[in-house]
Enzyme design. Structure first.
Site, PDB file in Angstrom:
ATOM      1  N   ASP A  83      20.754 -28.296  -9.998  1.00  0.00           N
ATOM      2  CA  ASP A  83      20.000 -29.587 -11.229  1.00  0.00           C
ATOM      3  C   ASP A  83      18.546 -29.729 -11.514  1.00  0.00           C
ATOM      4  O   ASP A  83      18.384 -30.961  -9.915  1.00  0.00           O
ATOM      5  CB  ASP A  83      21.234 -30.812 -11.298  1.00  0.00           C
ATOM      6  CG  ASP A  83      22.263 -30.254 -12.077  1.00  0.00           C
ATOM      7  OD1 ASP A  83      22.412 -29.165 -13.004  1.00  0.00           O
ATOM      8  OD2 ASP A  83      23.552 -30.188 -11.920  1.00  0.00           O
ATOM      9  N   MET A  84      18.156 -30.750 -11.868  1.00  0.00           N
ATOM     10  CA  MET A  84      17.346 -31.476 -11.939  1.00  0.00           C
ATOM     11  C   MET A  84      17.114 -33.012 -12.066  1.00  0.00           C
ATOM     12  O   MET A  84      17.901 -32.954 -12.999  1.00  0.00           O
ATOM     13  CB  MET A  84      15.440 -31.234 -12.668  1.00  0.00           C
ATOM     14  CG  MET A  84      14.141 -31.335 -11.833  1.00  0.00           C
ATOM     15  SD  MET A  84      13.868 -31.468 -10.629  1.00  0.00           S
ATOM     16  CE  MET A  84      13.358 -29.839 -10.193  1.00  0.00           C
TER      17      MET A  84
ATOM     18  N   ARG B 256      17.052 -22.955 -15.331  1.00  0.00           N
ATOM     19  CA  ARG B 256      17.284 -23.648 -16.499  1.00  0.00           C
ATOM     20  C   ARG B 256      16.669 -24.280 -16.877  1.00  0.00           C
ATOM     21  O   ARG B 256      15.331 -25.163 -16.247  1.00  0.00           O
ATOM     22  CB  ARG B 256      18.813 -24.642 -16.225  1.00  0.00           C
ATOM     23  CG  ARG B 256      19.019 -24.789 -17.373  1.00  0.00           C
ATOM     24  CD  ARG B 256      20.299 -26.197 -17.130  1.00  0.00           C
ATOM     25  NE  ARG B 256      20.925 -25.933 -15.990  1.00  0.00           N
ATOM     26  CZ  ARG B 256      21.560 -26.331 -14.788  1.00  0.00           C
ATOM     27  NH1 ARG B 256      21.771 -27.767 -15.030  1.00  0.00           N
ATOM     28  NH2 ARG B 256      22.741 -26.109 -15.031  1.00  0.00           N
TER      29      ARG B 256
ATOM     30  N   GLY C 187      14.920 -32.900 -20.384  1.00  0.00           N
ATOM     31  CA  GLY C 187      15.483 -33.807 -19.521  1.00  0.00           C
ATOM     32  C   GLY C 187      15.785 -34.867 -20.498  1.00  0.00           C
ATOM     33  O   GLY C 187      16.358 -35.142 -21.303  1.00  0.00           O
TER      34      GLY C 187
ATOM     35  N   THR D 285      20.199 -25.693 -24.176  1.00  0.00           N
ATOM     36  CA  THR D 285      20.246 -27.263 -24.919  1.00  0.00           C
ATOM     37  C   THR D 285      21.457 -27.030 -26.439  1.00  0.00           C
ATOM     38  O   THR D 285      21.473 -25.565 -26.734  1.00  0.00           O
ATOM     39  CB  THR D 285      18.370 -27.100 -26.167  1.00  0.00           C
ATOM     40  OG1 THR D 285      18.602 -27.606 -26.798  1.00  0.00           O
ATOM     41  CG2 THR D 285      18.819 -25.381 -26.564  1.00  0.00           C
ATOM     42  N   HIS D 286      21.562 -28.093 -26.567  1.00  0.00           N
ATOM     43  CA  HIS D 286      22.406 -28.473 -28.089  1.00  0.00           C
ATOM     44  C   HIS D 286      21.605 -28.418 -29.592  1.00  0.00           C
ATOM     45  O   HIS D 286      22.107 -28.359 -30.685  1.00  0.00           O
ATOM     46  CB  HIS D 286      23.216 -29.758 -28.055  1.00  0.00           C
ATOM     47  CG  HIS D 286      23.611 -29.528 -26.608  1.00  0.00           C
ATOM     48  ND1 HIS D 286      23.665 -30.471 -25.763  1.00  0.00           N
ATOM     49  CD2 HIS D 286      24.751 -29.060 -26.253  1.00  0.00           C
ATOM     50  CE1 HIS D 286      23.571 -30.640 -24.995  1.00  0.00           C
ATOM     51  NE2 HIS D 286      24.941 -29.504 -24.588  1.00  0.00           N
TER      52      HIS D 286
ATOM     53  N   ARG E 123      27.020 -44.346 -15.952  1.00  0.00           N
ATOM     54  CA  ARG E 123      25.018 -44.033 -16.061  1.00  0.00           C
ATOM     55  C   ARG E 123      24.581 -42.707 -16.927  1.00  0.00           C
ATOM     56  O   ARG E 123      23.741 -43.699 -17.582  1.00  0.00           O
ATOM     57  CB  ARG E 123      25.077 -42.850 -14.706  1.00  0.00           C
ATOM     58  CG  ARG E 123      24.433 -43.942 -13.652  1.00  0.00           C
ATOM     59  CD  ARG E 123      23.898 -43.364 -11.985  1.00  0.00           C
ATOM     60  NE  ARG E 123      25.011 -42.186 -11.636  1.00  0.00           N
ATOM     61  CZ  ARG E 123      25.614 -42.263 -10.512  1.00  0.00           C
ATOM     62  NH1 ARG E 123      25.641 -43.759 -10.253  1.00  0.00           N
ATOM     63  NH2 ARG E 123      26.144 -41.410 -10.143  1.00  0.00           N
ATOM     64  N   ARG E 124      25.016 -42.258 -17.641  1.00  0.00           N
ATOM     65  CA  ARG E 124      25.086 -40.945 -18.853  1.00  0.00           C
ATOM     66  C   ARG E 124      25.038 -42.580 -19.998  1.00  0.00           C
ATOM     67  O   ARG E 124      23.844 -41.689 -20.596  1.00  0.00           O
ATOM     68  CB  ARG E 124      26.052 -39.959 -19.176  1.00  0.00           C
ATOM     69  CG  ARG E 124      25.891 -39.068 -18.166  1.00  0.00           C
ATOM     70  CD  ARG E 124      24.437 -38.071 -17.486  1.00  0.00           C
ATOM     71  NE  ARG E 124      23.502 -38.166 -16.992  1.00  0.00           N
ATOM     72  CZ  ARG E 124      23.547 -38.721 -16.037  1.00  0.00           C
ATOM     73  NH1 ARG E 124      24.902 -38.073 -14.245  1.00  0.00           N
ATOM     74  NH2 ARG E 124      22.413 -38.858 -15.095  1.00  0.00           N
TER      75      ARG E 124
HETATM   76  C1  LIG Z   1      23.852 -26.899 -19.407  1.00  0.00           C
HETATM   77  C2  LIG Z   1      22.938 -28.579 -19.664  1.00  0.00           C
HETATM   78  C3  LIG Z   1      22.110 -29.071 -17.972  1.00  0.00           C
HETATM   79  C4  LIG Z   1      21.727 -29.297 -18.627  1.00  0.00           C
HETATM   80  N1  LIG Z   1      20.997 -29.832 -16.587  1.00  0.00           N
HETATM   81  C5  LIG Z   1      20.232 -31.186 -16.770  1.00  0.00           C
HETATM   82  C6  LIG Z   1      19.579 -31.455 -15.737  1.00  0.00           C
HETATM   83  O1  LIG Z   1      19.707 -30.612 -14.657  1.00  0.00           O
HETATM   84  N2  LIG Z   1      18.378 -32.072 -15.457  1.00  0.00           N
HETATM   85  C7  LIG Z   1      18.095 -33.124 -16.791  1.00  0.00           C
HETATM   86  O2  LIG Z   1      17.645 -33.705 -16.675  1.00  0.00           O
HETATM   87  N3  LIG Z   1      18.899 -32.681 -17.735  1.00  0.00           N
HETATM   88  C8  LIG Z   1      20.008 -31.616 -17.456  1.00  0.00           C
HETATM   89  N4  LIG Z   1      20.281 -31.640 -19.037  1.00  0.00           N
HETATM   90  C9  LIG Z   1      20.380 -32.669 -20.045  1.00  0.00           C
HETATM   91  C10 LIG Z   1      19.004 -32.238 -21.299  1.00  0.00           C
HETATM   92  O3  LIG Z   1      17.651 -32.651 -20.680  1.00  0.00           O
HETATM   93  C11 LIG Z   1      19.371 -33.226 -22.228  1.00  0.00           C
HETATM   94  O4  LIG Z   1      19.311 -33.720 -22.089  1.00  0.00           O
HETATM   95  C12 LIG Z   1      20.405 -32.852 -23.222  1.00  0.00           C
HETATM   96  O5  LIG Z   1      20.785 -31.612 -23.130  1.00  0.00           O
HETATM   97  C13 LIG Z   1      20.205 -33.571 -24.263  1.00  0.00           C
HETATM   98  O6  LIG Z   1      19.629 -32.648 -25.429  1.00  0.00           O
HETATM   99  P1  LIG Z   1      19.491 -31.599 -26.125  1.00  0.00           P
HETATM  100  O7  LIG Z   1      18.527 -30.035 -25.567  1.00  0.00           O
HETATM  101  O8  LIG Z   1      20.658 -30.808 -26.845  1.00  0.00           O
HETATM  102  O9  LIG Z   1      19.128 -31.854 -27.870  1.00  0.00           O
HETATM  103  P2  LIG Z   1      18.929 -33.592 -28.540  1.00  0.00           P
HETATM  104  O10 LIG Z   1      17.936 -33.408 -29.552  1.00  0.00           O
HETATM  105  O11 LIG Z   1      19.029 -34.143 -27.478  1.00  0.00           O
HETATM  106  O12 LIG Z   1      20.553 -33.545 -29.155  1.00  0.00           O
HETATM  107  C14 LIG Z   1      20.547 -31.678 -30.061  1.00  0.00           C
HETATM  108  C15 LIG Z   1      21.678 -32.529 -30.962  1.00  0.00           C
HETATM  109  O13 LIG Z   1      22.574 -32.179 -30.032  1.00  0.00           O
HETATM  110  C16 LIG Z   1      23.969 -32.963 -30.425  1.00  0.00           C
HETATM  111  N5  LIG Z   1      23.873 -33.589 -28.693  1.00  0.00           N
HETATM  112  C17 LIG Z   1      23.329 -33.273 -27.610  1.00  0.00           C
HETATM  113  N6  LIG Z   1      23.451 -34.104 -26.772  1.00  0.00           N
HETATM  114  C18 LIG Z   1      25.090 -34.377 -27.259  1.00  0.00           C
HETATM  115  C19 LIG Z   1      26.329 -34.471 -26.164  1.00  0.00           C
HETATM  116  N7  LIG Z   1      25.644 -35.603 -25.413  1.00  0.00           N
HETATM  117  N8  LIG Z   1      27.493 -35.062 -27.187  1.00  0.00           N
HETATM  118  C20 LIG Z   1      26.798 -34.874 -28.520  1.00  0.00           C
HETATM  119  N9  LIG Z   1      26.401 -34.096 -28.869  1.00  0.00           N
HETATM  120  C21 LIG Z   1      25.161 -34.067 -28.449  1.00  0.00           C
HETATM  121  C22 LIG Z   1      23.672 -33.949 -30.682  1.00  0.00           C
HETATM  122  O14 LIG Z   1      24.314 -33.833 -32.235  1.00  0.00           O
HETATM  123  C23 LIG Z   1      21.839 -33.841 -30.962  1.00  0.00           C
HETATM  124  O15 LIG Z   1      21.549 -33.878 -32.356  1.00  0.00           O
HETATM  125  C24 LIG Z   1      20.956 -30.847 -19.597  1.00  0.00           C
HETATM  126  C25 LIG Z   1      21.548 -29.891 -20.334  1.00  0.00           C
HETATM  127  C26 LIG Z   1      23.196 -29.053 -20.346  1.00  0.00           C
HETATM  128  C27 LIG Z   1      22.925 -28.681 -21.565  1.00  0.00           C
END
Ligand SMILES: Cc1cc2nc3c(=O)[nH]c(=O)nc-3n(C[C@H](O)[C@H](O)[C@H](O)COP(=O)(O)OP(=O)(O)OC[C@H]3O[C@@H](n4cnc5c(N)ncnc54)[C@H](O)[C@@H]3O)c2cc1C
Length: 285
Positions: free
Chosen positions: A111-112, A161, A165, A203-204, A266-267
């Site tokens: 992970d980063m 991946r 961030g 991403t979500h 923390r999250r």
């Molecule tokens: C498999 C995976 C591994 C990851 N690994 C790392 C890592 O190594 N280092 C790092 O810095 N970050 C990591 N992340 C976190 C990532 O960087 C984002 O902060 C996080 O995924 C939210 O960004 P998003 O791309 O989903 O977009 P966003 O624009 O934040 O979210 C898109 C939509 O998804 C929904 N959503 C997003 N997060 C959530 C949540 N927690 N609960 C409910 N709904 C939500 C919301 O409806 C939002 O509108 C990881 C994420 C995933 C999915």
């Protein structure tokens, strides 16, 4: 914050405290057609002995994955195995984990974490990848350097991946607005898939998934060159099933372990917006 107030948050995003609960969660998710990656909760250990214990737990986890026949790999944080204490401790522990992954024909992704560790993480990845090709890294689309890192690392066997961030990073090094981060995410993905690498698209963000999916289809990238990844518990409607129906791999990232409280807190501190997602989920239930 009291534990009870964090518990609903943790329950949504953490498979459980014990390995037994986690095995059940992974098997249920596997049965629905998804692959998984397991993360033992925690980071920033305070001593070499603690880093050693976590390393042993990760090595044992590969034994469990094989014994239970789970479709699952492992994601680790380098500060969990000692990076904040000493780079050499983290390197030794990482190599032990990679050897164990190799023994089990499995895979380990680093992970980063926050930008203090970006260069050290990339350096360790580079040191290991030629000997242990079963290793992957993460690039964060909000970092201005990431597209250049993708170009630099994108040789045969590169497995990254891409995520947006999660940490709070200053404007000097990180993009701040949503559209620029989405655009950079898309560019990095294209860079990797136009070259030799493997992209785990994490991403979500459904419009972003749609955009990447359309590009993948139009360029006919082979489906063994990428996968989609999401965090366990994040509601995605039926978008993931539609990706599965296309024959794509979709992996769920599943954190588990005793450190659920600190991790969740923390999250929350890093991104208080997350609580509104959780409350939304609670009310939907
Ligand atoms: C498999 C995976 C591994 C990851 N690994 C790392 C890592 O190594 N280092 C790092 O810095 N970050 C990591 N992340 C976190 C990532 O960087 C984002 O902060 C996080 O995924 C939210 O960004 P998003 O791309 O989903 O977009 P966003 O624009 O934040 O979210 C898109 C939509 O998804 C929904 N959503 C997003 N997060 C959530 C949540 N927690 N609960 C409910 N709904 C939500 C919301 O409806 C939002 O509108 C990881 C994420 C995933 C999915």
């Amino acid at each position: 914050m009291p534990r009870w107030s964090i518990h609903p948050f943790a329950k949504t995003y953490v498979a459980g405290e014990s390995i037994d609960e986690t095995i059940l969660a992974v098997k249920e998710i596997n049965a629905r057609g998804f692959t998984c990656t397991l993360d033992i909760l925690g980071e920033h250990v305070q001593s070499a002995a603690e880093a050693e214990n976590i390393t042993r737990e990760y090595c044992d986890l590969y034994d469990v994955i094989t014994a239970e026949n789970m479709n699952c790999n492992i994601s680790i944080k380098l500060t969990h195995i000692g990076l904040a204490l000493d780079k050499n401790i983290a390197a030794e522990n990482l190599i032990r984990i990679l050897k164990q992954a190799k023994l089990h024909s499995n895979f380990c992704r680093i992970d980063m974490e926050n930008s203090t560790y970006t260069q050290q993480t990339i350096d360790l990845y580079k040191d290991c990848v030629s000997i242990y090709p079963n290793i992957g890294i993460v690039l964060q689309a909000y970092l201005k350097r990431s597209l250049e890192d993708a170009r630099d690392l994108n040789t045969l066997g590169f497995n990254t991946r891409i995520c947006k961030g999660i940490y709070d990073e200053p404007e000097t090094i990180a993009l701040q607005d949503r559209t620029s981060i989405q655009d950079n995410f898309f560019q990095i993905t294209k860079e990797i898939l136009s070259g030799n690498g493997f992209a785990a698209i994490a991403t979500h963000d459904i419009p972003l998934i749609d955009r990447i999916d359309e590009w993948i289809e139009s360029t006919q990238v082979s489906s063994d060159r990428f996968e989609f990844q999401v965090l366990y518990g994040v509601p995605m409607g039926s978008r993931l099933e539609r990706l599965l129906d296309k024959g794509y791999t979709v992996r769920q990232y599943i954190p588990f372990g005793k450190e659920w409280f600190d991790y969740s807190l923390r999250r929350l501190k890093e991104n208080p917006k997350i609580m509104s997602y959780v409350l939304g989920n609670l009310f939907k239930r």
